[in-house]
Design an enzyme around this catalytic site. Sequence first.
Site, PDB file in Angstrom:
ATOM      1  NE  ARG A   1      -3.255   2.598   2.694  1.00  0.00           N
ATOM      2  CZ  ARG A   1      -3.217   3.408   3.757  1.00  0.00           C
ATOM      3  NH1 ARG A   1      -2.593   3.044   4.864  1.00  0.00           N
ATOM      4  NH2 ARG A   1      -3.804   4.576   3.719  1.00  0.00           N
TER       5      ARG A   1
ATOM      6  CG  HIS B   1      -1.105   8.921   3.767  1.00  0.00           C
ATOM      7  ND1 HIS B   1      -1.220   7.561   3.991  1.00  0.00           N
ATOM      8  CD2 HIS B   1      -0.726   9.449   4.951  1.00  0.00           C
ATOM      9  CE1 HIS B   1      -0.907   7.293   5.251  1.00  0.00           C
ATOM     10  NE2 HIS B   1      -0.597   8.423   5.857  1.00  0.00           N
TER      11      HIS B   1
ATOM     12  CD  GLU C   1      -4.732   7.413  10.160  1.00  0.00           C
ATOM     13  OE1 GLU C   1      -4.187   8.454  10.545  1.00  0.00           O
ATOM     14  OE2 GLU C   1      -4.433   6.290  10.602  1.00  0.00           O
TER      15      GLU C   1
ATOM     16  CG  ASN D   1      -4.942   3.283   8.713  1.00  0.00           C
ATOM     17  OD1 ASN D   1      -4.994   2.322   7.954  1.00  0.00           O
ATOM     18  ND2 ASN D   1      -4.408   4.440   8.372  1.00  0.00           N
TER      19      ASN D   1
ATOM     20  CE1 TYR E   1       0.337   2.503  13.471  1.00  0.00           C
ATOM     21  CE2 TYR E   1      -1.757   3.400  12.750  1.00  0.00           C
ATOM     22  CZ  TYR E   1      -0.453   3.039  12.472  1.00  0.00           C
ATOM     23  OH  TYR E   1       0.056   3.199  11.217  1.00  0.00           O
TER      24      TYR E   1
ATOM     25  CD  GLU F   1      -1.425   3.840   8.123  1.00  0.00           C
ATOM     26  OE1 GLU F   1      -1.188   4.231   9.285  1.00  0.00           O
ATOM     27  OE2 GLU F   1      -1.595   4.619   7.177  1.00  0.00           O
TER      28      GLU F   1
HETATM   29  C1  GBH Z   1      -1.028   6.738  10.983  1.00  0.00           C
HETATM   30  O1  GBH Z   1      -1.893   7.465  11.791  1.00  0.00           O
HETATM   31  C2  GBH Z   1      -0.706   7.467   9.706  1.00  0.00           C
HETATM   32  O2  GBH Z   1      -1.603   7.094   8.679  1.00  0.00           O
HETATM   33  C3  GBH Z   1       0.708   7.267   9.259  1.00  0.00           C
HETATM   34  O3  GBH Z   1       0.996   8.160   8.232  1.00  0.00           O
HETATM   35  C4  GBH Z   1       1.642   7.410  10.434  1.00  0.00           C
HETATM   36  O4  GBH Z   1       2.984   7.380  10.101  1.00  0.00           O
HETATM   37  C5  GBH Z   1       1.327   6.296  11.395  1.00  0.00           C
HETATM   38  O5  GBH Z   1       0.005   6.388  11.799  1.00  0.00           O
HETATM   39  C6  GBH Z   1       2.162   6.294  12.664  1.00  0.00           C
HETATM   40  O6  GBH Z   1       1.912   7.442  13.413  1.00  0.00           O
HETATM   41  O7  GBH Z   1      -2.145  14.184  18.361  1.00  0.00           O
HETATM   42  O8  GBH Z   1      -2.062  13.041  20.453  1.00  0.00           O
HETATM   43  O9  GBH Z   1      -4.195  13.700  19.488  1.00  0.00           O
HETATM   44  C7  GBH Z   1      -2.116   6.841  13.045  1.00  0.00           C
HETATM   45  C8  GBH Z   1      -3.293   7.384  13.797  1.00  0.00           C
HETATM   46  C9  GBH Z   1      -4.207   9.196  14.920  1.00  0.00           C
HETATM   47  C10 GBH Z   1      -1.989   8.552  15.423  1.00  0.00           C
HETATM   48  C11 GBH Z   1      -3.965  10.512  15.596  1.00  0.00           C
HETATM   49  C12 GBH Z   1      -1.711   9.858  16.076  1.00  0.00           C
HETATM   50  C13 GBH Z   1      -2.637  11.703  17.152  1.00  0.00           C
HETATM   51  C14 GBH Z   1      -2.972  11.714  18.560  1.00  0.00           C
HETATM   52  N1  GBH Z   1      -2.972   8.667  14.384  1.00  0.00           N
HETATM   53  N2  GBH Z   1      -2.928  10.391  16.605  1.00  0.00           N
HETATM   54  S1  GBH Z   1      -2.835  13.277  19.255  1.00  0.00           S
END
Ligand code: GBH
Length: 482
Positions: free
Chosen positions: A80, A126, A172, A312, A314, A383
């Site tokens: 991707r 993106h 996102e 996505n 995490y 992701e």
């Molecule tokens: C992804 O977002 C992205 O798609 C990717 O580009 C990136 O490299 C990867 O994650 C790793 O970070 O600012 O404290 O409120 C992940 C989801 C959602 C993670 C928003 C960071 C910010 C929290 N993101 N979050 S905050």
Amino acid sequence: MTADSKLSLPKDFVWGYATASYQIEGAANEDGRGPSIWDTFCKIPGKIADGSSGDVACDAYHRTQEDVALLKSYGAKAYRFSISWSRVIPLGGRNDPVNPAGIKFYQDYVDELLANGITPFVTLFHWDLPQALHERYLGFLNKNEFASDFEHYARVCFEALPKVKNWITFNEPWCSAVLGYNVGAFAPGRTSDRSKSKEGDSTTEHLIVGHSILLGHARAVKAYRDDFKSQTGGQIGITLNGDWTEPWDPSDPLDIAACERKLEFAISWFADPIYFGDYPASMRTQYGSRLPTFTPEESALIKGSNDFYGMNHYTANYIKHRDTPPADDDVAGNLDMSFENKLGESIGPETQSVWLRPHPEGFRKLLIWLSERYGKPTIYVTENGTSVKDEHLRTGEERLRDELRCEYFRTYIEAMTKARCESGVDVRGYFAWSLMDNFEWAEGYVTRFGVTYTDYENGQKRTPKQSAYVVREMFDKLIEKE
Ligand code: GBH
């Protein structure tokens, strides 16, 4: 028989790695690429942790063959990546010139992947909006201009890349909307906080941006279905981010309700219009008329506009309700998030990312939640991955021994497989984030997410970490042979 031996994935399960254009390509000023809002944002002192930018990044623009060979060596079935809009249309708009060199770069990429038996999944957007569109009409803040320009850009890509059968419109949208136009931590950095930005209104702009993105998504999907899908037989969807939620106090019904509300504010903001045609009631209640409304035509266009759900995922948070009325700039649903519950227990170990603690059980639960709420959609996990605390301080071979990341992938991939096997979630693919360490947005190059070590000091040389082998072993073990 061990408890887990019945877990398996179908033979045609798709897996591989994900990246994004601005995070890996570099070559920011080459072959006619125009600037994006991230090029501009990175130049503002204080916005990026290490003062860096994506100017060089992993130099992926010059390493197509090397990177595809790397993917192949990892056993990846799919990759991707995202297209840089301003590489393809430097000024971004529907009456602006298309850049043949930009088109050719992505055509060659797709050909190289296919020649190596790797299926491309292509993200159109993106986060790297052409700077010219921001200057021309404030980008997403102008719904009709934005949606028309995005549809045109999408058509240019569909036309140029007929061999691509898997398209993702937006990555996102929550991040573009909230981090770009409410918190101001991401480009273009707009917020009501005047210490961070001269312009912005954190009470309304993120909601307008979300609306425009939904419309842009739906217009691109309609264009694809009307004029391309029948020839190529492909599929198209959007990728949404979402963290799992657990109540801070499981015996408090208000914390339990707040968990659901948080999921709705993060995920259903976009998914409800796409699957049901309107925003969730909880958001309408909190925002009232600040949340845009869909015309009947818009609602009809957006409803049903996903061939698959791109997920996505995490991390997870404990959620505590608030007793006070919501702040005007609130984006979460009037609640507090924390990594510790009422008993002081942590949801998972620390990583390098302040927002991320591994909690694999949340992945399983969120897959089930999505599947139940949205009528068993086909899901691709677009992701999933983690940073590792202080990984950037390691030297020598230690940089390749990423045990926390290995454990993350073991447990998360297993959790996903359980959701499929035990609960019938229709998950058909998985992309680990990320193929290699890269430009981690406002965190610059400090935070690393790769299964490949990128040596920024030595010509962006790539070296596999332990986790690259673990991901492969997991899928070798889980995917049925016959
Ligand atoms: C992804 O977002 C992205 O798609 C990717 O580009 C990136 O490299 C990867 O994650 C790793 O970070 O600012 O404290 O409120 C992940 C989801 C959602 C993670 C928003 C960071 C910010 C929290 N993101 N979050 S905050």
